[in-house]
Design a protein around this motif. Structure first.
Motif, short mmCIF file in Angstrom:
data_model
loop_
_atom_site.label_atom_id
_atom_site.label_comp_id
_atom_site.label_asym_id
_atom_site.label_seq_id
_atom_site.Cartn_x
_atom_site.Cartn_y
_atom_site.Cartn_z
N ALA A 1 0.83 -1.21 0.00
CA ALA A 1 0.00 0.00 0.00
C ALA A 1 0.86 1.25 0.00
O ALA A 1 0.50 2.26 -0.59
CB ALA A 1 -0.92 0.00 1.22
N GLN A 2 2.05 1.17 0.65
CA GLN A 2 2.89 2.34 0.76
C GLN A 2 3.44 2.77 -0.59
O GLN A 2 3.78 3.92 -0.78
CB GLN A 2 4.03 2.07 1.75
CG GLN A 2 3.55 2.06 3.20
CD GLN A 2 4.64 1.65 4.15
OE1 GLN A 2 5.58 0.94 3.78
NE2 GLN A 2 4.54 2.08 5.39
N VAL A 3 3.55 1.84 -1.53
CA VAL A 3 4.09 2.19 -2.84
C VAL A 3 2.97 2.60 -3.80
O VAL A 3 3.24 2.99 -4.92
CB VAL A 3 4.91 1.03 -3.45
CG1 VAL A 3 6.06 0.66 -2.53
CG2 VAL A 3 4.04 -0.19 -3.72
N LEU A 4 1.72 2.48 -3.35
CA LEU A 4 0.61 2.89 -4.18
C LEU A 4 0.58 4.41 -4.30
O LEU A 4 0.55 5.11 -3.29
CB LEU A 4 -0.71 2.40 -3.57
CG LEU A 4 -2.01 2.82 -4.28
CD1 LEU A 4 -2.08 2.20 -5.66
CD2 LEU A 4 -3.21 2.43 -3.45
N HIS A 5 0.60 4.91 -5.52
CA HIS A 5 0.58 6.35 -5.73
C HIS A 5 -0.87 6.81 -5.70
O HIS A 5 -1.70 6.33 -6.46
CB HIS A 5 1.23 6.70 -7.06
CG HIS A 5 1.28 8.18 -7.32
ND1 HIS A 5 1.65 9.10 -6.36
CD2 HIS A 5 0.97 8.90 -8.43
CE1 HIS A 5 1.59 10.32 -6.87
NE2 HIS A 5 1.18 10.23 -8.12
N THR A 6 -1.18 7.72 -4.79
CA THR A 6 -2.54 8.20 -4.65
C THR A 6 -2.60 9.72 -4.76
O THR A 6 -1.60 10.41 -4.60
CB THR A 6 -3.14 7.79 -3.29
OG1 THR A 6 -2.31 8.30 -2.24
CG2 THR A 6 -3.22 6.27 -3.17
N LEU A 7 -3.79 10.19 -5.04
CA LEU A 7 -4.06 11.63 -5.14
C LEU A 7 -5.06 12.01 -4.07
O LEU A 7 -5.98 11.25 -3.75
CB LEU A 7 -4.61 11.97 -6.52
CG LEU A 7 -3.77 11.55 -7.73
CD1 LEU A 7 -4.56 11.79 -9.02
CD2 LEU A 7 -2.45 12.29 -7.76
N ASN B 1 -7.76 10.69 7.39
CA ASN B 1 -6.33 10.43 7.41
C ASN B 1 -5.97 9.29 8.36
O ASN B 1 -4.99 8.56 8.12
CB ASN B 1 -5.57 11.71 7.78
CG ASN B 1 -5.46 12.67 6.61
OD1 ASN B 1 -5.58 12.26 5.45
ND2 ASN B 1 -5.25 13.93 6.89
N ALA B 2 -6.74 9.12 9.43
CA ALA B 2 -6.51 7.98 10.31
C ALA B 2 -6.77 6.68 9.56
O ALA B 2 -6.03 5.69 9.72
CB ALA B 2 -7.40 8.08 11.55
N ARG B 3 -7.82 6.66 8.75
CA ARG B 3 -8.13 5.47 7.95
C ARG B 3 -7.04 5.21 6.92
O ARG B 3 -6.61 4.08 6.71
CB ARG B 3 -9.48 5.66 7.25
CG ARG B 3 -10.66 5.79 8.19
CD ARG B 3 -11.37 4.48 8.43
NE ARG B 3 -12.01 3.99 7.22
CZ ARG B 3 -13.11 4.50 6.67
NH1 ARG B 3 -13.70 5.56 7.22
NH2 ARG B 3 -13.62 3.98 5.58
N LEU B 4 -6.60 6.26 6.24
CA LEU B 4 -5.56 6.11 5.24
C LEU B 4 -4.26 5.63 5.87
O LEU B 4 -3.57 4.77 5.32
CB LEU B 4 -5.33 7.44 4.51
CG LEU B 4 -6.51 7.94 3.66
CD1 LEU B 4 -6.22 9.35 3.15
CD2 LEU B 4 -6.77 7.01 2.48
N ALA B 5 -3.92 6.17 7.03
CA ALA B 5 -2.69 5.77 7.71
C ALA B 5 -2.71 4.29 8.07
O ALA B 5 -1.68 3.60 8.01
CB ALA B 5 -2.48 6.62 8.96
N ALA B 6 -3.88 3.78 8.41
CA ALA B 6 -4.00 2.37 8.77
C ALA B 6 -3.69 1.47 7.58
O ALA B 6 -3.32 0.30 7.75
CB ALA B 6 -5.41 2.08 9.29
N HIS B 7 -3.81 2.02 6.38
CA HIS B 7 -3.49 1.27 5.16
C HIS B 7 -2.14 1.67 4.58
O HIS B 7 -1.80 1.28 3.46
CB HIS B 7 -4.59 1.49 4.11
CG HIS B 7 -5.89 0.84 4.45
ND1 HIS B 7 -6.27 -0.40 3.98
CD2 HIS B 7 -6.90 1.25 5.25
CE1 HIS B 7 -7.45 -0.72 4.46
NE2 HIS B 7 -7.86 0.27 5.23
N GLY B 8 -1.38 2.46 5.33
CA GLY B 8 -0.07 2.87 4.85
C GLY B 8 -0.13 3.83 3.68
O GLY B 8 0.80 3.90 2.88
N ILE B 9 -1.22 4.58 3.58
CA ILE B 9 -1.42 5.51 2.46
C ILE B 9 -1.23 6.93 2.95
O ILE B 9 -1.66 7.29 4.05
CB ILE B 9 -2.82 5.31 1.84
CG1 ILE B 9 -2.93 3.90 1.26
CG2 ILE B 9 -3.10 6.35 0.77
CD1 ILE B 9 -4.33 3.53 0.83
#
Length: 210
Positions: free
Chosen positions: A17-23, A88-96
């Motif tokens: 997930a950390q390497v997933l490029h997101t906007l 952002n708490a949800r995104l952080a849980a996914h390493g995003i």
């Protein structure tokens, strides 16, 4: 030995997930993904627009974008900080990587966008002093409960012109007029009786489309 080495070289789900490029707030940087767009105008008095972009799921160009709600700036200001923190708490849980609201276009993951619509629909005609209560009650809901509420509301009253109608009106009263302790009481009673909640807990980027 080879299997051990291969396992060691396989990235964990979080690492992938950390390497997933997101906007923005978790939108995959792929070709025309299904997502929401929150447009914040430069003018301080301008209304905030929330629209759903169906992307490749759209059946035609005419149905590719669904305008969900226009929110007065003071109402947006009243909810934006808590929404950003929760997302952002949800995104952080996914390493995003986290997102932040800015003037202009703000892309938001399709599931998070549905959740935001539920809160925006609830507060769009709500008295200002009740909005903090609505935010707390919204935060108390689980993601899948917000998705269900979005699905029910969007079916009949999910557009710009539907404020104050049907499920939109119900959301306003459910989140703004009901004390948080009362909203959570049915769930607490189920827990006290020792009953299991059979509703699924779905992943942030799961296949839930309701």
């Amino acid at each position: 030995m080879r299997m051990t080495r291969a396992a060691a070289n396989t990235p964990s789900p979080k690492a992938r997930a950390q390497v997933l490029h997101t906007l923005g707030f978790g939108v995959p940087a792929t070709s025309d993904p299904h997502h929401f767009k929150i447009i914040i105008p430069k003018a301080s008095a301008g209304k905030v627009q929330i629209s759903e972009h169906l992307g490749l799921q759209a059946t035609s160009d005419d149905s590719a974008v669904i305008d969900r709600v226009l929110l007065d700036r003071p109402r947006w200001t009243a909810i934006r900080a808590e929404v950003q923190r929760a997302f952002n708490a949800r995104l952080a849980a996914h390493g995003i990587k986290p997102g932040t609201w800015k003037v202009g276009d703000n892309p938001v993951d399709r599931l998070l966008g549905k959740e935001l619509c539920v809160l925006a629909w609830a507060v769009e005609q709500m008295d200002a002093d009740k909005i903090p209560v609505a935010v707390r009650n919204w935060l108390a809901l689980r993601p899948e409960e917000r998705w269900w509420l979005f699905g029910m509301t969007a079916m009949s009253t999910g557009g710009f012109m539907d404020a104050g109608k049907g499920w939109r009106a119900a959301l306003k009263h459910a989140l703004g007029d009901v004390a948080q302790s009362e909203l959570l009481a049915p769930r607490a009673r189920r827990s006290n009786r020792g009953q299991d909640d059979s509703r699924p807990s779905l992943d942030l980027f799961g296949d839930e489309t309701s």
